[in-house]
Write a protein that holds these residues in place. Sequence first.
Motif: not given
Length: 143
Positions: A93-101, A103-110
């Motif tokens: 839901r967040l605007k596409d950008g480095q913060c969203r990327r 969050l996905i890379d660190y917390y979801v993809n580990g």
Amino acid sequence: MEKIKSEEYLQTIRDMKSKIDALEEMRKDIKYNIGLIREGSNDAVVRTSPQRDAQEKQIIKNIEKLERLDRKIAGECTKWMLKRNSALEQIMRLKDGQCRRFLIDYYVNGKSMIEIAYEYHYETTESIYNLKRRAIKYFSKFF
């Protein structure tokens, strides 16, 4: 307060993934032990010898451990996938950008901070930690 809750929420997803990875490592160790026991059994050993019976019992014990561990891994994976999917929905839901990327890379993809810093072409580790703070702050506004 919201920032802390959102970071804890995201961290639980990362922790669940780490737990599953640790359980998978345990599973590999048990399978390796079963292989060692089978390799250690000598064909010259008579089928009904006490040594052969002890090896068979040890293999059976390890197979039972493996089955219990498989059930535990399946349960943890199910919980993790549900939580991960929920978090992904919120992050997307967040605007596409480095913060969203991030969050996905660190917390979801580990991914580790070092992997992310390398992928994002950051020069210093301080830069990646600043990004983490920004990303959590941004996520907490919508959490």
